[in-house]
Design an enzyme around this catalytic site. Sequence first.
Site, mmCIF file in Angstrom:
data_model
loop_
_atom_site.group_PDB
_atom_site.id
_atom_site.type_symbol
_atom_site.label_atom_id
_atom_site.label_comp_id
_atom_site.label_asym_id
_atom_site.label_seq_id
_atom_site.Cartn_x
_atom_site.Cartn_y
_atom_site.Cartn_z
ATOM 1 N N GLU A 1 0.819 -1.216 0.000
ATOM 2 C CA GLU A 1 0.000 0.000 0.000
ATOM 3 C C GLU A 1 0.854 1.268 0.000
ATOM 4 O OE1 GLU A 1 -2.267 -0.343 3.611
ATOM 5 O OE2 GLU A 1 -3.390 -2.096 2.921
ATOM 6 N N GLY B 1 2.026 4.986 -0.738
ATOM 7 C CA GLY B 1 1.403 6.258 -1.125
ATOM 8 C C GLY B 1 2.493 7.262 -1.462
ATOM 9 N N CYS C 1 -3.279 33.843 9.573
ATOM 10 C CA CYS C 1 -3.089 34.534 10.847
ATOM 11 C C CYS C 1 -2.679 33.581 11.960
ATOM 12 C CB CYS C 1 -4.377 35.236 11.221
ATOM 13 S SG CYS C 1 -4.892 36.296 9.891
ATOM 14 N N GLU C 2 -1.620 32.839 11.748
ATOM 15 C CA GLU C 2 -1.078 31.971 12.789
ATOM 16 C C GLU C 2 0.434 31.950 12.606
ATOM 17 O OE1 GLU C 2 -2.883 28.142 13.377
ATOM 18 O OE2 GLU C 2 -4.718 28.735 12.358
ATOM 19 N N TYR D 1 0.319 14.000 0.377
ATOM 20 C CA TYR D 1 -0.134 14.675 1.603
ATOM 21 C C TYR D 1 0.023 16.190 1.508
ATOM 22 C CZ TYR D 1 0.246 9.811 3.006
ATOM 23 O OH TYR D 1 0.126 8.446 3.050
#
Length: 433
Positions: A290, A292, A362-363, A391
């Site tokens: 599997e 990715g 805004c972080e 991702y």
Amino acid sequence: MIRPPSFAYRRIVSSAVRHPERELFCDAVPLAGLAEEYGTPLYVYSALAIRTRLSAFDAAFRGIRHTVCYSVKANSSLAILRLVARAGHGFDIVSGGELERVLWASPRSASRIVFSGVGKTRDEITRALRAGILLFNVESASELRVLAETAERFNRQARVAIRVNPDLPAKTHPYISTGLRHHKFGVPIPDAERLYAEAARHPALRVAGVSVHIGSQISDVRSFAAAIERVASFVVRLRRAGHSIHYVDGGGGLAIPYNGSRPDFRRQFSAYARAVSRPLRGLGVHLLLEPGRAIVGPAGVLLTRVLYRKTNGGRRFLIVDAAMNDLIRPTLYGAQHEIVPVRLTHAGAARGEKTDVVGPICETGDFFARRIHLPGIPEGALLAILDTGAYGASLGSNLNSRLKPPEILVDGRSARRIRRRERAGDLIRLESL
Ligand code: LLP
């Protein structure tokens, strides 16, 4: 800075510039041209890179009967799923949404789908049973009961593997390590034995395999070998108890380098294949894999334009038009994606500077890189954030009501938009006043 097989600088000949320039291409397509045409931020993927990596991965396992089930969560774009299906591979899914995507992209792939995940709902199970998927990787006693009930109600038989928890550490970020006893994943091997007995008694279930997945971004292949060794001896025990174990699902998790080093991926795939296959020698099982990230990670970049330069408290910032909603990996996992200018000029390359690359959200956590060394990058310049094919877009959100970027699939000389840029209307489409 050559990035085989797909992202590489090429010298461009232009009468407008005095200095020789080099520009980043995706295969035969200049990235600057795509940014011009589709705007930024923009995800660009190479179909050639995906195909090349898929076939290299597949070839690495030529010594054992196997099926590559691409892990949809890494990049679930329909066009990429279709490309994977056309190359003859299957899919690993973890939700009803991923199932719909696969069926949409390639209805005939249903029989090559494996379904993992600790929280499959009755609806998801029903849909997967109706579609006729290859294998349910069951992660608890309760799930096994729900699967049996549902299969019985719909008059289907579900092929079952129990996902075992091998209680093994894997060197990776703690958020994506999954094989330790105290993690929520899988069933401890001693308990799994009981579940196999239960499954064998139920007419709507057919015991078919054993599965394992110890985490993601794991580069030491010995961790995979250790997990598969535990699975292999468990297969022997299960067979002795009368179960027919046809499949071993080895999960995914092989790492890619994010630091700009370019080891030969074919050799890495071969080392991984040896580690996973060796413990299974002589068992005659059909291996499911599997992967990715290893397939799509290096096959994508995120293009972004520098909006502003500023200096605060002696710290230099490049404020770019992409943000953590487009790529959350740096802030969520401390991932260090290489960032390079799309155009390399002689003049720029000479003046290096330490800088933070940050987005407009805004972080303070909205950053792509901190204190990295870049050549002098002017406002308006294009940057490429590398190895973002896995991702990246699939973890994207609308944080700060930002619109998700378009995605482009390059195939040799041609480029195709496979997702358009979101519009304001898309943001509010599902809401009512
Ligand atoms: N199979 C199962 C059951 C999985 O849970 C995963 C990943 C895979 C296969 C594929 O793993 P890969 O070959 O891509 O490593 N968002 C994180 C990664 C999360 C991985 C979750 N499971 C990141 O950006 O690093």
